[in-house]
Motif scaffolding. Structure first.
Motif, PDB file in Angstrom:
ATOM      1  N   ALA A  17       7.697   0.527  -7.371  1.00  0.00           N
ATOM      2  CA  ALA A  17       7.898   1.585  -6.341  1.00  0.00           C
ATOM      3  C   ALA A  17       8.463   0.738  -5.093  1.00  0.00           C
ATOM      4  CB  ALA A  17       6.455   2.189  -6.138  1.00  0.00           C
ATOM      5  N   CYS A  18       8.034  -0.448  -4.889  1.00  0.00           N
ATOM      6  CA  CYS A  18       8.518  -1.173  -3.545  1.00  0.00           C
ATOM      7  C   CYS A  18       9.830  -1.492  -3.779  1.00  0.00           C
ATOM      8  CB  CYS A  18       7.613  -2.596  -3.412  1.00  0.00           C
ATOM      9  SG  CYS A  18       5.911  -2.216  -2.834  1.00  0.00           S
ATOM     10  N   GLY A  19      10.332  -1.783  -5.118  1.00  0.00           N
ATOM     11  CA  GLY A  19      11.959  -2.145  -5.460  1.00  0.00           C
ATOM     12  C   GLY A  19      12.672  -0.990  -4.960  1.00  0.00           C
ATOM     13  N   LEU A  20      12.081   0.325  -5.312  1.00  0.00           N
ATOM     14  CA  LEU A  20      12.775   1.517  -4.943  1.00  0.00           C
ATOM     15  C   LEU A  20      12.903   1.711  -3.520  1.00  0.00           C
ATOM     16  CD1 LEU A  20      11.451   3.742  -7.802  1.00  0.00           C
ATOM     17  CD2 LEU A  20      13.661   2.763  -7.805  1.00  0.00           C
ATOM     18  N   ARG A  21      11.829   1.445  -2.816  1.00  0.00           N
ATOM     19  CA  ARG A  21      11.506   1.622  -1.372  1.00  0.00           C
ATOM     20  C   ARG A  21      12.606   0.646  -0.622  1.00  0.00           C
ATOM     21  NH1 ARG A  21       6.584  -1.311   0.695  1.00  0.00           N
ATOM     22  NH2 ARG A  21       8.069  -2.960   0.499  1.00  0.00           N
ATOM     23  N   ARG A  61       7.611   6.740  -3.758  1.00  0.00           N
ATOM     24  CA  ARG A  61       6.475   6.901  -2.689  1.00  0.00           C
ATOM     25  C   ARG A  61       5.273   7.786  -3.462  1.00  0.00           C
ATOM     26  NH1 ARG A  61       4.488  10.556   0.443  1.00  0.00           N
ATOM     27  NH2 ARG A  61       4.339  10.226   2.822  1.00  0.00           N
ATOM     28  N   PRO A  62       5.288   8.684  -4.390  1.00  0.00           N
ATOM     29  CA  PRO A  62       4.178   9.070  -5.048  1.00  0.00           C
ATOM     30  C   PRO A  62       3.125   7.958  -5.411  1.00  0.00           C
ATOM     31  CG  PRO A  62       6.126  10.254  -5.870  1.00  0.00           C
ATOM     32  CD  PRO A  62       6.551   9.016  -5.207  1.00  0.00           C
ATOM     33  N   LEU A 108       7.814   8.670   5.740  1.00  0.00           N
ATOM     34  CA  LEU A 108       8.618   8.541   4.621  1.00  0.00           C
ATOM     35  C   LEU A 108       8.458   7.018   3.749  1.00  0.00           C
ATOM     36  CD1 LEU A 108      11.210   9.853   2.972  1.00  0.00           C
ATOM     37  CD2 LEU A 108      12.627   8.682   4.644  1.00  0.00           C
ATOM     38  N   PHE A 109       8.611   6.237   4.524  1.00  0.00           N
ATOM     39  CA  PHE A 109       8.650   4.654   3.933  1.00  0.00           C
ATOM     40  C   PHE A 109       7.042   4.236   4.196  1.00  0.00           C
ATOM     41  CE2 PHE A 109      13.293   4.931   4.577  1.00  0.00           C
ATOM     42  CZ  PHE A 109      13.594   4.872   3.295  1.00  0.00           C
TER      43      PHE A 109
END
Length: 326
Positions: free
Chosen positions: A147-151, A214-215, A226-227
């Motif tokens: 998820a952090c990679g996508l963020r 994010r979920p 958002l982030f």
């Protein structure tokens, strides 16, 4: 009322009435504290006791102490505003800063990442996460790293694709994103609102983060931010600085030395500079770039035309057959 009390009133005016950002207020607070302390050493504590010679002597002192022209320029701006405020608020009657010339700061062209290096920086592979030894893909720790990679990918895409400041990126809420209309509502300096387009790679990266990133990071404390951090709180400026620096290191992007002689990694603002420069190189109108960046004056945006002209010269020298004939 003495100068120190007037300074406190002025800072309150900046925050409450002018709606200045905390960064601006903090900068003015430091500059004016230094100024008031200097005057106090000269036994000048009353607002009406300050003479023009006192102001010019102080500015000369800053120069003698080795302050950069840009820092002196900011200090002069703070002092001017402070004295205008005291006259307008009837704290004093004299204006010692009338027609006070500001030192001209040298032209400093911002750092810009080339298009090729930017493509490498934002390459999908740089944000892929693989399980560590003994780590299961279904574990919460691994899912959070993914998820952090996508963020991180989405944040860098927005910094470059939308020309955002770090504070603007951190301040984004889900309600300020209108993906169907391909728009973001951004709150810039002084809480000024503007609307910027989000499309292409930036929109795609943000959709992936909203769907799959994010979920996983969301918590009861997340609100509409958002982030999010791994703790589910709104991402901080410091975290964004770290993410961008690490991404720059992975992509092998060189960074200039700071005033302390050290390299501090790729800066988020460099992505904003690159956004503006690449738009102008692509033929965008200066006024459009001004609007996208949220600059109050086009003169600020014109700084990027110097970079654009440098780019044009390099292209000319490389492409024209007679450019190097002496």
């Amino acid at each position: 009322m003495n100068l120190d009390q007037a300074r406190e009133d002025f800072l309150g005016y900046l925050t409450i009435e002018r709606g200045s950002s905390s960064n601006t207020t903090d900068s003015y607070a430091r500059d004016l504290q230094r100024y008031v302390d200097h005057l106090a050493k000269q036994n000048i504590t009353a607002p009406d006791a300050v003479k023009r010679a006192d102001v010019t002597t102080y500015i000369a002192t800053l120069s003698d102490e080795g302050y950069a022209a840009r820092s002196i320029d900011r200090a002069v701006s703070a002092i001017r505003s402070f004295h205008r405020f005291m006259v307008a608020d009837q704290i004093c009657e004299t204006l010692p800063t009338a027609d006070l010339p500001a030192p001209k700061a040298p032209l400093h062209l911002p750092d810009v990442v080339s298009r090729v290096r930017m493509a490498h920086l934002l390459d999908e592979q740089n944000f892929k996460v693989v399980p560590r030894p003994g780590e299961k893909e279904e574990s919460l720790r691994f899912r959070k790293r993914v998820a952090c990679g996508l963020r991180d990918k989405a944040m860098l895409e927005l910094l470059y694709g939308c020309g955002l400041r770090v504070s603007e990126l951190c301040g984004l809420d889900r309600r300020t994103v209108f993906l169907e209309d391909e728009l973001l509502r951004v709150f810039g300096k002084g809480s000024k609102e503007r609307v910027v387009p989000i499309m292409g790679a930036a929109a795609r990266a943000l959709v992936r983060y909203l769907q799959d990133g994010r979920p996983v990071l969301e918590a009861s404390r997340s609100g509409d931010a958002l982030f999010l951090s791994t703790r589910g709180t709104r991402i901080t400026r410091q975290a964004v600085f770290s993410v961008v620096a690490q991404a720059g290191e992975r992509a092998g992007i060189p960074t200039p030395e700071g005033a302390d002689g050290k390299r501090h990694g790729l800066h988020p603002h460099t992505l904003r500079h690159s956004f503006a420069t690449h738009l102008l190189e692509g033929g965008a109108d200066l006024r459009v770039v001004q609007e996208l960046l949220g600059h109050a004056s086009v003169s600020t945006t014109q700084l990027y035309t110097h970079i654009d002209r440098t780019h044009l010269r390099e292209v000319y020298l490389e492409a024209h057959p007679r450019a190097h004939i002496r």
